[in-house]
Design an enzyme around this catalytic site. Structure first.
Site, PDB file in Angstrom:
ATOM      1  N   GLU A  91       0.817  -1.204   0.000  1.00 13.70           N
ATOM      2  CA  GLU A  91       0.000   0.000   0.000  1.00 13.70           C
ATOM      3  C   GLU A  91       0.851   1.254   0.000  1.00 13.70           C
ATOM      4  OE1 GLU A  91      -2.161  -1.484   3.473  1.00 13.70           O
ATOM      5  OE2 GLU A  91      -1.313   0.162   4.609  1.00 13.70           O
ATOM      6  N   CYS A 104       3.612   8.218   0.739  1.00 16.47           N
ATOM      7  CA  CYS A 104       4.248   7.303   1.674  1.00 16.47           C
ATOM      8  C   CYS A 104       4.301   5.942   0.977  1.00 16.47           C
ATOM      9  CB  CYS A 104       3.396   7.234   2.943  1.00 16.47           C
ATOM     10  SG  CYS A 104       3.947   5.967   4.086  1.00 16.47           S
ATOM     11  N   CYS A 111       6.936  -7.488   6.711  1.00 12.43           N
ATOM     12  CA  CYS A 111       8.044  -6.932   7.473  1.00 12.43           C
ATOM     13  C   CYS A 111       8.449  -7.954   8.522  1.00 12.43           C
ATOM     14  CB  CYS A 111       7.584  -5.645   8.169  1.00 12.43           C
ATOM     15  SG  CYS A 111       8.869  -4.799   9.099  1.00 12.43           S
ATOM     16  N   CYS A 115       7.238  -5.203  15.341  1.00 12.19           N
ATOM     17  CA  CYS A 115       6.841  -4.186  16.320  1.00 12.19           C
ATOM     18  C   CYS A 115       5.414  -4.528  16.765  1.00 12.19           C
ATOM     19  CB  CYS A 115       6.889  -2.796  15.699  1.00 12.19           C
ATOM     20  SG  CYS A 115       8.546  -2.339  15.159  1.00 12.19           S
ATOM     21  N   CYS A 118       2.182  -2.657  15.264  1.00 14.11           N
ATOM     22  CA  CYS A 118       2.152  -2.376  13.833  1.00 14.11           C
ATOM     23  C   CYS A 118       1.459  -3.491  13.057  1.00 14.11           C
ATOM     24  CB  CYS A 118       3.575  -2.185  13.314  1.00 14.11           C
ATOM     25  SG  CYS A 118       3.650  -1.807  11.560  1.00 14.11           S
ATOM     26  N   CYS A 332       0.230   2.039   8.983  1.00 19.08           N
ATOM     27  CA  CYS A 332       0.936   1.070   8.148  1.00 19.08           C
ATOM     28  C   CYS A 332       0.277  -0.282   8.083  1.00 19.08           C
ATOM     29  CB  CYS A 332       2.274   0.734   8.752  1.00 19.08           C
ATOM     30  SG  CYS A 332       3.299   2.069   9.045  1.00 19.08           S
TER      31      CYS A 332
HETATM   32  N1  SAH Z   1       9.978   0.191   9.420  1.00 19.97           N
HETATM   33  C1  SAH Z   1      10.144   1.611   9.410  1.00 19.97           C
HETATM   34  C2  SAH Z   1       9.173   2.375   8.524  1.00 19.97           C
HETATM   35  C3  SAH Z   1       7.718   1.997   8.518  1.00 19.97           C
HETATM   36  S1  SAH Z   1       6.643   2.493   9.775  1.00 19.97           S
HETATM   37  C4  SAH Z   1      10.128   2.137  10.826  1.00 19.97           C
HETATM   38  O1  SAH Z   1       9.857   1.384  11.733  1.00 19.97           O
HETATM   39  O2  SAH Z   1      10.437   3.309  11.019  1.00 19.97           O
HETATM   40  C5  SAH Z   1       6.475   4.214   9.831  1.00 19.97           C
HETATM   41  C6  SAH Z   1       6.173   4.692  11.246  1.00 19.97           C
HETATM   42  O3  SAH Z   1       4.838   4.365  11.670  1.00 19.97           O
HETATM   43  C7  SAH Z   1       7.105   4.093  12.271  1.00 19.97           C
HETATM   44  O4  SAH Z   1       7.527   5.094  13.155  1.00 19.97           O
HETATM   45  C8  SAH Z   1       6.213   3.095  12.964  1.00 19.97           C
HETATM   46  O5  SAH Z   1       6.704   2.770  14.224  1.00 19.97           O
HETATM   47  C9  SAH Z   1       4.890   3.820  12.984  1.00 19.97           C
HETATM   48  N2  SAH Z   1       3.719   2.993  13.219  1.00 19.97           N
HETATM   49  C10 SAH Z   1       3.494   1.698  12.917  1.00 19.97           C
HETATM   50  N3  SAH Z   1       2.286   1.299  13.344  1.00 19.97           N
HETATM   51  C11 SAH Z   1       1.726   2.358  13.939  1.00 19.97           C
HETATM   52  C12 SAH Z   1       0.490   2.586  14.583  1.00 19.97           C
HETATM   53  N4  SAH Z   1      -0.417   1.617  14.719  1.00 19.97           N
HETATM   54  N5  SAH Z   1       0.250   3.822  15.081  1.00 19.97           N
HETATM   55  C13 SAH Z   1       1.156   4.823  14.950  1.00 19.97           C
HETATM   56  N6  SAH Z   1       2.347   4.668  14.346  1.00 19.97           N
HETATM   57  C14 SAH Z   1       2.632   3.454  13.856  1.00 19.97           C
END
Ligand code: SAH
Length: 343
Positions: A91, A104, A111, A115, A118, A332
């Site tokens: 996406e 974006c 991935c 995390c 996420c 994401c």
């Molecule tokens: N893998 C990379 C880039 C992708 S995520 C990274 O971790 O930076 C982009 C941002 O969105 C990251 O800061 C991630 O931690 C955050 N993110 C992921 N899921 C989220 C959520 N449910 N709410 C808010 N931010 C989120």
């Protein structure tokens, strides 16, 4: 012979290809320009002789992705679900800012960072995206929307530094003046903190912006939210960030998603201020986007305000991210996740 996607070639690689095959070097510029004028077929590259067109047809194809789903938010943000040539989906999100449009993009299908908050990481990593597929995210969205994109953030699905070589290649292609021509200063890469890649990236000395997803200044909490912290803890991460800042003279953006009761206390704000004190950085707070099936909740507004106040008082620049597209599963991986569970 298996054909390859011509969008994976940098300008210099295309020049090399022409020379290696006995064609004049200047043909590379013509081909490159046609690719990024979005022609569909090599035969439409009007100023090329037949033999080059034949050579290209035999060995290459012009890769395309297309949108199979689209969700438009009340605030104008549009999220696209793109299908790739092997039917995997990724996406990307088109957002309007004061100074033009930002996209974006995703860097991987899935991935492997896991995390805990996420949605992108739930099925693990399927595969890396090629540079050409990342390029095509931009081209497909411009084609679908009719909008010219001026800024890129690599913050979609995937960990860009886990696909380092293709991402660097992507930067070189997207930045080239004969192609999409988006300036490095208009591009931001976000990483969850792959320390060795941060050193490598610092050594590339590109004008590209770096964002680091921190989410906690406490090792115990960060390891719980982001398993990568068990491999590279906060101290190691900060050393790498210092190296980056020193070598590039560029400011790092630290991203911090505020989660109710987990990382949003006054104590957390103080630990964060102490950790980043005196660093050339900027803190970007993001109220967490709740993800289906996860228990995390957004912080109370009063907590958010108190958190900001403590950081401001310590002298660090901090902003609360303007929220776009929360009504369309803006976080994401959420659209891909619901697509995968429906199909
Ligand atoms: N893998 C990379 C880039 C992708 S995520 C990274 O971790 O930076 C982009 C941002 O969105 C990251 O800061 C991630 O931690 C955050 N993110 C992921 N899921 C989220 C959520 N449910 N709410 C808010 N931010 C989120």
């Amino acid at each position: 012979m298996v054909k390859s996607n011509i969008k994976n070639l940098t300008f210099e690689e295309l020049e090399g290809l022409m020379l290696d095959n006995g064609y004049p070097k200047y043909r590379a510029r013509q081909i490159f320009q046609w690719i990024y004028k979005d022609v569909e077929k090599f035969k439409d590259m009007k100023n090329l002789p037949k033999d080059i067109i034949e050579y290209l047809n035999e060995n290459y194809y012009i890769g395309r992705a297309h949108a199979i789903d689209k969700q438009q938010s009340k605030d104008g943000t549009i999220k696209y679900l793109l299908v790739l040539e092997d039917n995997n989906v990724v996406e990307c999100v088109l957002m309007k800012y004061k100074h033009g449009y930002s996209i974006c993009i995703s860097s991987q299908v899935g991935c492997r960072m896991h995390c805990s908050f996420c949605a992108s990481t739930e099925g693990g990593l399927v595969r890396n995206l090629s540079a050409g597929e990342m390029i095509e995210e931009i081209m497909a969205v411009e084609r679908e929307s009719g909008i010219k994109i001026s800024n890129i953030v690599i913050m979609g699905i995937g960990e860009p530094f886990d696909n380092y070589n293709e991402v660097i290649k992507f930067l070189k292609i997207v930045n080239h003046k004969d192609g999409i021509n988006i300036g490095m200063r208009h591009i931001t890469i976000s990483t969850s903190g792959l320390v060795p890649a941060i050193y490598d990236f610092a050594d590339e000395n590109l004008q590209c912006n770096l964002a680091v997803s921190l989410h906690s200044a406490n090792d115990e909490i960060r390891s719980m939210l982001m398993p990568i912290n068990r491999k590279y803890n906060i101290e190691e991460l900060m050393k790498a960030c210092d190296y980056y800042i020193e070598n590039t003279n560029r400011r790092i953006t630290f991203e911090y998603a505020l989660i109710d009761g987990i990382n949003d206390s006054q104590e957390d704000a103080k630990t964060l201020s102490k950790l980043l004190k005196e660093k050339l950085c900027h803190i970007n707070l993001i109220p967490i986007n709740p993800v289906k099936g996860k228990e995390y909740k957004r912080s109370e507004l009063s907590n958010i305000n108190e958190f900001i106040k403590i950081i401001r008082e310590s002298g660090l620049p901090v902003t609360l991210r303007r929220e776009l597209g929360t009504d369309i599963q803006g976080a994401c991986g959420q659209l891909r996740k619901s697509y995968l569970s429906d199909n």
